[in-house]
Design a protein around this motif. Structure first.
Motif, PDB file in Angstrom:
ATOM      1  N   CYS A  64       0.826  -1.216   0.000  1.00 45.28           N
ATOM      2  CA  CYS A  64       0.000   0.000   0.000  1.00 45.28           C
ATOM      3  C   CYS A  64       0.854   1.257   0.000  1.00 45.28           C
ATOM      4  CB  CYS A  64      -0.953  -0.004   1.192  1.00 45.28           C
ATOM      5  SG  CYS A  64      -2.311  -1.181   1.043  1.00 45.28           S
ATOM      6  N   HIS A  65       1.873   1.278   0.849  1.00 48.42           N
ATOM      7  CA  HIS A  65       2.731   2.469   0.910  1.00 48.42           C
ATOM      8  C   HIS A  65       3.530   2.650  -0.379  1.00 48.42           C
ATOM      9  CE1 HIS A  65       1.727   2.213   5.163  1.00 48.42           C
ATOM     10  NE2 HIS A  65       2.012   3.499   5.197  1.00 48.42           N
ATOM     11  N   ASN A  66       4.023   1.563  -0.937  1.00 46.14           N
ATOM     12  CA  ASN A  66       4.824   1.684  -2.152  1.00 46.14           C
ATOM     13  C   ASN A  66       3.979   2.025  -3.375  1.00 46.14           C
ATOM     14  OD1 ASN A  66       7.372   1.314  -0.972  1.00 46.14           O
ATOM     15  ND2 ASN A  66       7.065  -0.886  -0.912  1.00 46.14           N
ATOM     16  N   LEU A 111      -6.164   7.781  -0.827  1.00 46.85           N
ATOM     17  CA  LEU A 111      -7.252   6.821  -0.604  1.00 46.85           C
ATOM     18  C   LEU A 111      -6.713   5.426  -0.309  1.00 46.85           C
ATOM     19  CD1 LEU A 111      -9.826   7.920  -3.326  1.00 46.85           C
ATOM     20  CD2 LEU A 111     -10.089   8.097  -0.833  1.00 46.85           C
ATOM     21  N   LEU A 112      -5.663   5.042  -0.994  1.00 43.69           N
ATOM     22  CA  LEU A 112      -5.053   3.737  -0.751  1.00 43.69           C
ATOM     23  C   LEU A 112      -4.520   3.646   0.682  1.00 43.69           C
ATOM     24  CD1 LEU A 112      -4.230   0.985  -1.839  1.00 43.69           C
ATOM     25  CD2 LEU A 112      -2.175   2.053  -2.762  1.00 43.69           C
ATOM     26  N   TYR A 117      -5.021   2.077   6.547  1.00 44.23           N
ATOM     27  CA  TYR A 117      -5.060   2.430   7.962  1.00 44.23           C
ATOM     28  C   TYR A 117      -6.454   2.357   8.581  1.00 44.23           C
ATOM     29  CZ  TYR A 117      -0.197   3.769   7.937  1.00 44.23           C
ATOM     30  OH  TYR A 117       1.166   3.734   7.858  1.00 44.23           O
ATOM     31  N   ILE A 118      -7.482   2.629   7.806  1.00 45.39           N
ATOM     32  CA  ILE A 118      -8.841   2.652   8.357  1.00 45.39           C
ATOM     33  C   ILE A 118      -9.546   1.315   8.212  1.00 45.39           C
ATOM     34  CG2 ILE A 118     -11.123   3.712   8.108  1.00 45.39           C
ATOM     35  CD1 ILE A 118      -9.616   6.320   7.311  1.00 45.39           C
ATOM     36  N   TRP A 119      -9.302   0.595   7.127  1.00 43.48           N
ATOM     37  CA  TRP A 119     -10.030  -0.641   6.860  1.00 43.48           C
ATOM     38  C   TRP A 119      -9.181  -1.893   7.098  1.00 43.48           C
ATOM     39  CZ3 TRP A 119     -14.882  -2.074   6.280  1.00 43.48           C
ATOM     40  CH2 TRP A 119     -15.157  -3.342   5.772  1.00 43.48           C
ATOM     41  N   TRP A 120      -8.069  -2.027   6.393  1.00 41.48           N
ATOM     42  CA  TRP A 120      -7.307  -3.274   6.418  1.00 41.48           C
ATOM     43  C   TRP A 120      -6.597  -3.506   7.748  1.00 41.48           C
ATOM     44  CZ3 TRP A 120      -2.766  -5.746   7.120  1.00 41.48           C
ATOM     45  CH2 TRP A 120      -2.671  -7.042   6.616  1.00 41.48           C
ATOM     46  N   LYS A 121      -5.830  -2.555   8.195  1.00 40.39           N
ATOM     47  CA  LYS A 121      -5.018  -2.746   9.407  1.00 40.39           C
ATOM     48  C   LYS A 121      -5.860  -3.063  10.644  1.00 40.39           C
ATOM     49  CE  LYS A 121      -1.207  -0.848  12.018  1.00 40.39           C
ATOM     50  NZ  LYS A 121      -0.282   0.248  12.196  1.00 40.39           N
ATOM     51  N   PRO A 122      -6.960  -2.350  10.911  1.00 41.88           N
ATOM     52  CA  PRO A 122      -7.760  -2.703  12.100  1.00 41.88           C
ATOM     53  C   PRO A 122      -8.335  -4.125  12.038  1.00 41.88           C
ATOM     54  CG  PRO A 122      -8.356  -0.521  11.334  1.00 41.88           C
ATOM     55  CD  PRO A 122      -7.455  -1.123  10.283  1.00 41.88           C
ATOM     56  N   ARG A 123      -8.549  -4.654  10.864  1.00 44.75           N
ATOM     57  CA  ARG A 123      -9.121  -5.989  10.717  1.00 44.75           C
ATOM     58  C   ARG A 123      -8.064  -7.096  10.717  1.00 44.75           C
ATOM     59  NH1 ARG A 123     -12.273  -2.301   9.126  1.00 44.75           N
ATOM     60  NH2 ARG A 123     -14.525  -2.505   8.984  1.00 44.75           N
ATOM     61  N   HIS A 124      -6.809  -6.721  10.722  1.00 43.00           N
ATOM     62  CA  HIS A 124      -5.729  -7.693  10.684  1.00 43.00           C
ATOM     63  C   HIS A 124      -4.684  -7.414  11.775  1.00 43.00           C
ATOM     64  CE1 HIS A 124      -7.519  -7.850   6.675  1.00 43.00           C
ATOM     65  NE2 HIS A 124      -7.164  -9.120   6.682  1.00 43.00           N
ATOM     66  N   ARG A 125      -5.144  -7.006  12.929  1.00 47.36           N
ATOM     67  CA  ARG A 125      -4.237  -6.651  14.029  1.00 47.36           C
ATOM     68  C   ARG A 125      -3.343  -7.811  14.444  1.00 47.36           C
ATOM     69  NH1 ARG A 125      -5.964  -1.707  16.665  1.00 47.36           N
ATOM     70  NH2 ARG A 125      -8.034  -1.209  15.928  1.00 47.36           N
ATOM     71  N   ALA A 126      -3.868  -9.005  14.390  1.00 48.34           N
ATOM     72  CA  ALA A 126      -3.123 -10.170  14.854  1.00 48.34           C
ATOM     73  C   ALA A 126      -2.015 -10.580  13.887  1.00 48.34           C
ATOM     74  CB  ALA A 126      -4.067 -11.343  15.093  1.00 48.34           C
TER      75      ALA A 126
END
Length: 131
Positions: A64-66, A111-112, A117-126
């Motif tokens: 995402c960052h790249n 947007l990416l 940060y808003i959608w993917w990361k909170p759902r994949h904390r583990a």
């Protein structure tokens, strides 16, 4: 306590460092109005950023960052070209100029990162990631 680390293969790191050189040459050329060099530096800068994104495709945070960086370079290069060829201040519609169209790739990159940060990361904390 275990500490995770993210390692980058040396060949990747060398490519990232060369990418910075290309990017700086592009932006210095823009600043100094060196059109041929500035335009020429768009290609290696953008190509290397895409290669870096492709190589990090297995890590969502890095990907995402790249990819956002690739959109940033695209917006930046478009803005530079619009100034080099003096169509940056020409009106597209109303008060919107051609320079303002750079907001499209800038916005896609933003947007990416918002998605990450808003959608993917909170759902994949583990899951172990780099960010």
């Amino acid at each position: 306590m275990s500490t995770s680390s993210y390692t980058i293969p040396l060949s990747y790191r060398k490519m990232e460092n060369m990418h910075i050189v290309f990017w700086l040459l592009k932006d210095i050329s823009w600043c100094m109005i060196w059109r041929p060099l500035g335009i020429a530096m768009i290609f290696p800068t953008l190509i290397v950023s895409i290669v870096i994104a492709y190589r990090t495709r297995d890590l969502v945070s890095e990907l995402c960052h790249n990819v956002a960086i690739s959109f940033w370079i695209t917006a930046n290069a478009y803005w530079m070209v619009s100034e080099f060829f003096h169509f940056d201040a020409d009106t597209v519609w109303g008060a919107i100029t051609y320079k303002h169209l750079a907001i499209i790739p800038f916005g896609i990159g933003l947007l990416l990162l918002m998605y990450y940060y808003i959608w993917w990361k909170p759902r994949h904390r583990a899951e172990e990631e780099t960010m």
